[in-house]
Structure formats: structure tokens, C-alpha cells
Design an enzyme around this catalytic site. Structure first.
Site: not given
Length: 555
Positions: A211, A336, A455
Site C-alpha cells: 500500500s 484491492d 486490500h
């Protein structure tokens, strides 16, 4: 008596065989002593927690070298995370004194030397995060133990400044920003200078992150300040080209923060902010997490890196020549964007409520707004091409998730892979799509049964959680974890995820400027999991059709 003597000798032999440990280690700052833990008959591990890699940072200043210490530093406890908002964003946690790192060193029957090194950079939207990660039953998410033990590599995790103190910028020399990136860079440089004393090879360092950490890794490969400090890099669900990774107008947010803390917004702003209580500054850096299809959450992530003319001398897409010699592996999770969609279009998570097609159009309109009606029409036809005349409820919901996954993560990652491959000299390029379904998707949970990998779903597998907390997982999850640790550590050792001592389920071909091959990572992999030209239609739309449409001059 003879038998007793033999048993005693065997006991001594086993104790010496398993006593491989570094003991006290000399570093540039002084001596450190970690903890030695036994992992098996002939395996031990030294764990060092809380070694300072830089001095306590000055407010809005680059990190400086640590002055050192006398005696032996006992490195046995994690240190505080950097000062940041708590999860409810109604208070702060952590400390300004936070530039520390943790090291896991595996040993066989003798003390290790010349091991490959993997340096982890955590995510958290540049707003939150810590080098140890979330804690479950004293089992920290980012414990390097499983990766180090299974892959026979040294793992390092580091803390860096986040939120206002890490990324607030006035867009000029007064407060240039990127302090958190400079912290990461200082830690990488410390590892390069000191890791040999811990049994590591300073010429074989891989940085990896997820991320905002994946975007940070990408920026560390692009900055000219890291020449020769590491050899390889892995970006999971985040690259420097992501729409949330660079703040194009940092001054606007800095002024908002200044007004919240009673500072002027003129030339005295920076001086005033530097004197403001750090907790108050951190609270003022809170972001609005309310969103809708018309104002998606992705646009609220504004405390991010900036093109400062120093760490990032230019826009990221112009800096890929700096990564020409770096082996690069990058990818995303197949859903995601779901974490964002759940906030922007809440109906996607309802099993019983339809998601209106109008919401699909509103979301696309806000993501394509600079191109007006033409942008929306082209985007809508790209995403609804396979709908037919009567798309099912699930088809519409999955489309919404796909739109945000593409825009926020997948397309920028593909663009970064193209640019890396196009600029590479010796550096190799690898692309993946992680698709092991979320463990919470199903009838009884708030998540839909069709949910793929959300995610951050990849983190538990990379860090071996199915092995450390086996009761929470099925055997197939241990398979996924085994595969990922093998690919990741093989890559760290050799620059090739297929070779490095651990066997892998499928050969992973390199991504080239002509081949565009990628690997889909899943519990039941065979050669059918090697694909080509990932989401070609959508990649083509966002990278060539959309940019070529005329911009609208006024509404």
C-alpha cells in the site's frame, strides 16, 4: 555408566549445535544485544528490537545520524510507533522518538554470514502504521520470524514518520515535505552500512512494502539518493504512480492544517507550524473519511509525498531511469479497491440491495471529471461492454469494485511495470495478481460471497500467519503462504522468484516490454495461472484512450 557418558556427550553436542547466536553485535552507534530463540533442533534465530537508526528527528527536518550510546543496548522490546492518529481518529498514539528498526537473523548449526536482507516498509495511507503492525495474541503482523526462518534471509522492519509530521508540506523550501521518505532512506542506508555485523550481505538488499509502503518502495527506487544501497524491490498494492501517492497541491492542505491550529497562512506559516504542539499538529492532519460516488475516498488521501525537487527531483514517471539496475517485482490484489468501494458505494456490500447503475455512472464521472462527458461515456462503455442487456446484481457490484481497483491500484501498477521494463538495463521485472479470496466473504459476514482478495489480504500470507496461528486458517492458506514466501525470498536472493532454494508451484516468467506476462497467485496454482496482458482493455483505456481525450475548459 558408558551409556550415561554417551548421552551426556550427545546432550553437549546438541546444545553446541543449537547454540548458534551472534551474541553482542558491534554497530556504528555502539554494542547491541538481542534475544536468541530456539526454532528447532538445529535452528535458532537472533531477534533485535528497537535499534535506533537515526537520532530523534527535529520537527519537519530530515533525520540525522544517531550520536551513539555507551555500554550494551538491550534490543529486546519494540519501540513506540511514530506519533499518529488512533484508528477512530479522535486521539493520537505513539511518540516523536520513533526512528528504530527490528532485525531477525536465522542461524543453522553455525552462525549465519552473508545472508540476503529484506527490508519491510509498512503501509497505512502515509497516515498511520508501525514497524510491528497489528497485534493478535502477542503475534505481531510484521514479525519477520517466518520469512527469515523459511526463506533463510535476514528481515528488517523500520519505523518512519507519518501524518502531519511525516508529510505536511507547504510546497516550497519552508516545509518541503517527504520527511517520512527521508526516514525510510536513512534506515536503508543504516542497513547497508551495518548489516554485515549481523550476518547480512550489504550488496544483496531487497526493500519491500504494501500500500503506502509499496508506493514508498517505488519512490525509493526512483530517487537518485539511493544509488547502490539496495538491489531489488517489491511493491504490493502501491506504486509511485498511484493517484493517492503524490499530492499535487500540498499548500492547500497545509493551509487547512494551519487554520485548525491557529497559525497564519502567510510567510510566517512554517515557523508557526514548527512551534505547534506535535499532538495538536497530528490531530489537525486528520482526513475526512466520509465519501460518496461523487467524491470518492481516494481524493481524501492528501498527506502524501510531494515532488520536492530533492528526494523526487521530477514527476515519478520521469524518474524510472534511476531504477534501471534494480530488479522489480510488483502486483495488486484482484479486489484491492473493495475497501474504498465499501465507503464510496456502500450498497456493494449488501447481499439484498441492488447497486443502482446510476451509482456506477456517478463514480465514473468523478474519476474522469477533467474530461467531462466524453470521459464518462468512454469509461462507461469500457466497463459495461460485457454486461449484456440485463446485468445481474452481482455483475454490477463487481464492476464497481473493478473500477476502483483499476483506478487506485491496478492501472498505476501496470504503468510502473511497463516503465520499469522499458528503462531497465540489468534490472528484471515481474508482475503478479493475488487472487486468494478474502476469508470473511460469505453469507454470515458483512462481506459478499463473491469477494476476491481485498486490500491488505496478502500481508498475512507474506508474513506466514497461517503457520504462526494455524487455528485461524485452512491447509490451503498455508499453501498460499508457502508459495508467497518462496517466491518473495527466492527473488530477494537471486532476482528471480523461481530460483533461490525454495521450490515454487509454477514457473513465473519475467514481464518484458513485449511479453507482459504475469502470475496469478492462489492456493491451487498450476501453469494455467500464468497470464498475459492483464486487463488489457482497461489498461488501454486508462493509459492511452483517456489521456488523449480533450480536457474540458469549464463546466
Amino acid at each position: 555408566m558408558a551409556l550415561f557418558g554417551i548421552l551426556a556427550a550427545v546432550a553437549v553436542l546438541l546444545e553446541t549445535a543449537s547454540a548458534a547466536s551472534l551474541g553482542v553485535v558491534y554497530t556504528e552507534g555502539g554494542m547491541v544485544e538481542g534475544e536468541s530463540i530456539r526454532l528447532g533442533l538445529f535452528r535458532r534465530m537472533d531477534v533485535f528490537k528497537g535499534i535506533p537508526y537515526a537520532d530523534m528527528p527535529g520537527r519537519f527536518e530530515k533525520p540525522k545520524r544517531h550520536p551513539g550510546w555507551d555500554g550494551i543496548l538491550k534490543a529486546k522490546e519494540y519501540r513506540n510507533r511514530c506519533l499518529q492518529l488512533n484508528l477512530l481518529m479522535n486521539d493520537v498514539r505513539g511518540s516523536e522518538d520513533c526512528l528504530y528498526l527490528n532485525i531477525w537473523v536465522p542461524h543453522g548449526s553455525s552462525v549465519s554470514s552473508n545472508l540476503p536482507v529484506m527490508v519491510w516498509i509498512y503501509g497505512g495511507g502515509f497516515l498511520v502504521g508501525g514497524s510491528m503492525g497489528a497485534n493478535f495474541l502477542d503475534n505481531y503482523l510484521y514479525s519477520g520470524q517466518e520469512i527469515a526462518d523459511r526463506g533463510d534471509v535476514i528481515v528488517v522492519t523500520l519505523g518512519y514518520r507519518v501524518g502531519s509530521l511525516g508529510f505536511l508540506s507547504t510546497g516550497d523550501a519552508d516545509l518541503p515535505g517527504n520527511y517520512g521518505l527521508w526516514d525510510q532512506q536513512a534506515a536503508i542506508a543504516w542497513v547497508h552500512r551495518n548489516i554485515r555485523s549481523f550476518g547480512g550481505n550489504p550488496d544483496n538488499v531487497t526493500i519491500f512494502g504494501e500500500s503506502a509502503g509499496g508506493a514508498s518502495v517505488s519512490m525509493q527506487t526512483l530517487t537518485p539518493h539511493n544509488k547502490g544501497l539496495f538491489k531489488r524491490a517489491i511493491s504490493q498494492s502501491g506504486v509511485a504512480l498511484c493517484p493517492w501517492a503524490i499530492n499535487k497541491n500540498p499548500r492547500k492542505f497545509a493551509e487547512e492544517v494551519a487554520l485548525k491550529v491557529n497559525c497564519p497562512t502567510d510567510e510566517k506559516m512554517a515557523a508557526c507550524l514548527k512551534m505547534t504542539d506535535p499532538k495538536v499538529l497530528t490531530m489537525a492532519g486528520t482526513l475526512s473519511l466520509s465519501s460518496s460516488p461523487d467524491s470518492p475516498l481516494v481524493y481524501n488521501l492528501v498527506l502524501s509525498p510531494v515532488v520536492d525537487g530533492d528526494f523526487l527531483p521530477d514527476e515519478p514517471h520521469n524518474l524510472f531511469h534511476n531504477a534501471a539496475d534494480i530488479d522489480y517485482l510488483a502486483g495488486v490484489n484482484d479486489m484491492d479497491g473493495h475497501i474504498f468501494t465499501g465507503s464510496d458505494v456502500p450498497s456493494v456490500n449488501s447481499q439484498l440491495v441492488d447497486t443502482p447503475i446510476e451509482d456506477v455512472k456517478r463514480l465514473l464521472a468523478s474519476l474522469t471529471k477533467e474530461k467531462g462527458r466524453l470521459g464518462l461515456d468512454n469509461a462507461y462503455s469500457t466497463y459495461t461492454l460485457d454486461w449484456g442487456t440485463n446485468p445481474s446484481r452481482e455483475t454490477i457490484k463487481k464492476t464497481v469494485v473493478a473500477i476502483e481497483t483499476d483506478y487506485i491500484f491496478l492501472i498505476p501498477t501496470q504503468a510502473a511495470l511497463y516503465l520499469h521494463a522499458a528503462n531497465a538495463t540489468t534490472g528484471r521485472t515481474y508482475s503478479y495478481l493475488f487472487s486468494e479470496p478474502n476469508r470473511l466473504g460469505g453469507i454470515t459476514t458483512p462481506f459478499p460471497s463473491w469477494l476476491g482478495a481485498d486490500h491488505a489480504d496478502d500481508l498475512q500470507y507474506v508474513f506466514g500467519k497461517p503457520f504462526t496461528t494455524p487455528l485461524g486458517y485452512w491447509p490451503r492458506h498455508r499453501d498460499v503462504s508457502k508459495y508467497m514466501i518462496a517466491y518473495w525470498t527466492n527473488f530477494a536472493k537471486t532476482g528471480d522468484p523461481n530460483n533461490g532454494g525454495l521450490s515454487v508451484p509454477v514457473f513465473w516468467p519475467a514481464f518484458t516490454s513485449t511479453g507482459h506476462k504475469f502470475l496469478e497467485i492462489h492456493a491451487r496454482m498450476d501453469k494455467g495461472y500464468v497470464g498475459q496482458k492483464l486487463r488489457m482493455r482497461e489498461v488501454n483505456f486508462w493509459t492511452s484512450v483517456f489521456p488523449s481525450l480533450p480536457e474540458i475548459t469549464s463546466e
